[in-house]
Design an enzyme around this catalytic site. Structure first.
Site, mmCIF file in Angstrom:
data_model
loop_
_atom_site.group_PDB
_atom_site.id
_atom_site.type_symbol
_atom_site.label_atom_id
_atom_site.label_comp_id
_atom_site.label_asym_id
_atom_site.label_seq_id
_atom_site.Cartn_x
_atom_site.Cartn_y
_atom_site.Cartn_z
ATOM 1 N N LYS A 183 17.422 -31.415 -63.819
ATOM 2 C CA LYS A 183 18.748 -31.646 -63.238
ATOM 3 C C LYS A 183 19.758 -30.816 -64.001
ATOM 4 O O LYS A 183 19.988 -31.028 -65.190
ATOM 5 C CB LYS A 183 19.158 -33.115 -63.296
ATOM 6 N N GLY A 214 22.484 -41.174 -73.298
ATOM 7 C CA GLY A 214 21.135 -41.207 -73.844
ATOM 8 C C GLY A 214 20.567 -42.610 -73.908
ATOM 9 O O GLY A 214 19.381 -42.833 -73.622
ATOM 10 N N CYS A 216 26.840 -28.965 -79.780
ATOM 11 C CA CYS A 216 26.443 -30.220 -80.419
ATOM 12 C C CYS A 216 26.319 -30.096 -81.927
ATOM 13 O O CYS A 216 26.600 -31.044 -82.665
ATOM 14 C CB CYS A 216 25.134 -30.712 -79.822
ATOM 15 N N GLU A 254 25.861 -42.398 -75.434
ATOM 16 C CA GLU A 254 25.925 -43.469 -74.446
ATOM 17 C C GLU A 254 25.024 -43.185 -73.249
ATOM 18 O O GLU A 254 24.293 -44.061 -72.773
ATOM 19 C CB GLU A 254 27.372 -43.690 -73.986
ATOM 20 N N GLY A 302 22.579 -34.732 -74.384
ATOM 21 C CA GLY A 302 23.866 -35.239 -73.919
ATOM 22 C C GLY A 302 24.440 -36.247 -74.890
ATOM 23 O O GLY A 302 24.098 -36.267 -76.080
ATOM 24 N N SER A 303 25.300 -37.098 -74.385
ATOM 25 C CA SER A 303 26.005 -38.056 -75.235
ATOM 26 C C SER A 303 25.104 -39.215 -75.629
ATOM 27 O O SER A 303 24.092 -39.509 -74.973
ATOM 28 C CB SER A 303 27.222 -38.600 -74.493
ATOM 29 N N GLU A 325 18.266 -35.333 -77.663
ATOM 30 C CA GLU A 325 19.252 -34.673 -78.541
ATOM 31 C C GLU A 325 20.621 -35.186 -78.129
ATOM 32 O O GLU A 325 21.089 -34.908 -77.037
ATOM 33 C CB GLU A 325 19.136 -33.158 -78.413
ATOM 34 N N GLU A 353 32.887 -37.694 -82.353
ATOM 35 C CA GLU A 353 32.681 -36.308 -81.945
ATOM 36 C C GLU A 353 33.787 -35.857 -80.993
ATOM 37 O O GLU A 353 34.002 -36.471 -79.951
ATOM 38 C CB GLU A 353 31.319 -36.175 -81.265
#
Length: 481
Positions: free
Chosen positions: A179, A237, A288, A235, A232-233, A254, A385
């Site tokens: 995606k 994740g 990141c 949350e 991704g983030s 990650e 972050e």
């Protein structure tokens, strides 16, 4: 440069370019202007089903598993070669849907080719072993693929991040449903085109674009996937992991960082300043592993800040296509988030050395290079972050204090050390809780070096030989002769 962008892009499923199941589209905007630049077919859960079915059918056919490993590697080499013909178009897209500079867009293509060629060369080098069990017994191990790998790719570097995951999956015999990010999906469609031109078997690579709450959620929770790769983030994740837990699906995760670089009193200040500036302001801090915290010995604090501020002031901000050093943030919501966190830093009592707000007079989502000093470890700006061009600087007096500050967040993706003292560099690297530690140069390393997080920054590794182990499981065969 002439702006020539295809007005509409379809999803790539089972070797065919297709519209979304319900015909809806996602509008892609230029973060430098806020204006629409293209549309993509919006993938819905029905499209996810179709893509997963194609990947499952190809996997069950054993096309990739039965292929000689060196030939799987040759496919990756051919995809890399095909990207060469698309490089100029990709660089243009990276400017207009991602906000990268033109030079960075071209560098993304070169990096992607490096990943493909590196893993293409590794395809025939992942070996099992024979285990001695005594007379009359033969025992050996083999690496086998998981099956269908679901991959959810971030918007800040979709092409190289996506390609390296696809390459690892294919050379180990898996198939993929990827995606692409709805904010900047276009370069991955050209990657799909390169796969098509290279002769990658239909269904082995499927690339769709949809929103996280429907297509992403449907993919992560799909009953017929065997493996998940997510960047991704934290949350998001967690949501992916909850879906994976329902079916006990292995994941490579990650999840971002708040990476700190420790600057000791003997550091080369010019070299450190240049490294720190690149480490936080490259791609406007939307990386990141950006060096978002600088932990500086009090004796050199002011002198180093002068040098860093002088370099930061020279950075030009504007559309990447115009050759500026820093492009826009990806979206209005990201710009608002960064500005709000800057306001929180001022309210908490940090000193705003420069920046702190959007660039006036520009139509897009441009954030000024920002530096905070006088930051304390407990402040929000020292813990959360930004994912923007914001450097926070914390002073220290002893090495033990520096380690405590560096390790004092929920993240553990990257860390840095600046010193001329080899013993001190090793001592510090040993104590930093981070998946990678850079000494005297932020982002020291390369395609060959494993990359991944500790603590809430995730687990599993991308890049390097170690990444391949995240795409296979060990099967043991014991035989009574």
């Amino acid at each position: 440069m002439t702006r020539e962008i295809r007005p509409y892009w379809q999803n790539f499923i089972d070797g065919t370019w297709v519209d979304g199941a319900d015909g809806s589209r996602i509008t892609v905007t230029d973060p430098a202007t806020g204006e629409p630049v293209s549309e993509v077919a919006r993938a819905m859960p029905a499209d996810v089903d179709r893509a997963v079915a194609a990947a499952r059918k190809r996997f069950e056919s054993r096309t990739l598993q039965d292929m000689r490993p060196n030939l799987r590697g040759d496919l990756m080499l051919e995809v890399a070669d095909q990207l060469e013909h698309l490089a100029d178009e990709i660089a243009t897209l990276e400017c207009f849907d991602n906000g990268k500079t033109l030079a960075a867009g071209r560098a993304e293509v070169a990096l992607t080719q490096r990943y493909l060629r590196y893993y293409g060369g590794m395809a025939d080098k992942l070996e099992g072993r024979q285990i001695p069990l005594g007379d009359g017994l033969l025992d050996y191990t083999m690496h086998v693929p998981y099956g269908v790998s679901a991959q959810i790719v971030p918007w800040n570097g979709p092409l190289p991040v996506g390609a390296r995951s696809v390459a690892c999956a294919l050379v180990t015999g898996n198939t993929v449903v990827l995606k692409s990010p709805e904010d900047s999906p276009l370069s991955l469609f050209l990657f799909a085109e390169a796969c098509e031109r290279a002769g990658v078997p239909s269904g082995a690579v499927n690339i769709i674009c949809g929103y996280g709450h429907d297509a992403g959620a449907a993919l992560a929770a799909h009953r017929d996937i065997d493996h998940i790769v997510f960047t991704g983030s934290v949350e998001t994740g967690k949501s992916v992991l909850r879906s994976a837990a329902e079916r006990v699906i292995p994941c490579v995760m990650e999840l971002g960082g708040k990476s700190g670089g420790i600057v000791y009193s003997d550091a080369d200040l010019d070299r450190t300043a240049a490294s720190a500036v690149r480490g936080i302001f490259h791609h406007s801090g939307q990386i990141c592993s950006a060096g978002s915290r600088l932990i500086v010995h009090r004796s050199i604090h002011d002198e180093l800040m002068e040098r860093i501020a002088a370099l930061a002031t020279k950075r030009t901000v504007g559309p990447g296509v115009d050759g500026c050093d820093m492009g826009p943030l990806i979206s209005a919501r990201q710009l608002e988030k960064v500005e709000d966190l800057c306001l929180a830093g001022v309210a908490e009592g940090a000193t705003l050395l420069m920046g702190g707000s959007r660039v006036p007079g520009l139509a897009g989502h441009f954030m000024s290079p920002t530096i905070f000093t006088g930051v304390r470890p407990g402040m929000r700006i020292a813990r959360e972050e930004f994912f923007g061009p914001v450097l926070v600087v914390l002073p220290f007096d002893t090495p033990e204090e520096a380690i405590a500050i560096a390790n004092g967040t929920d993240y553990g993706l990257a860390a840095g050390v600046y010193t001329r003292d080899l013993r001190l560099a090793h001592w510090t690297a040993d104590r930093l809780i981070a998946g990678q530690v850079y000494v005297n140069e932020w982002w020291a390393g390369g395609v060959e070096t494993p990359f991944g997080g500790m603590k809430r920054s995730g687990y599993g590794r991308e890049k390097g030989q170690e990444a391949l182990l995240g795409y296979v499981q060990t099967k043991n065969v014991g035989i009574r002769l």
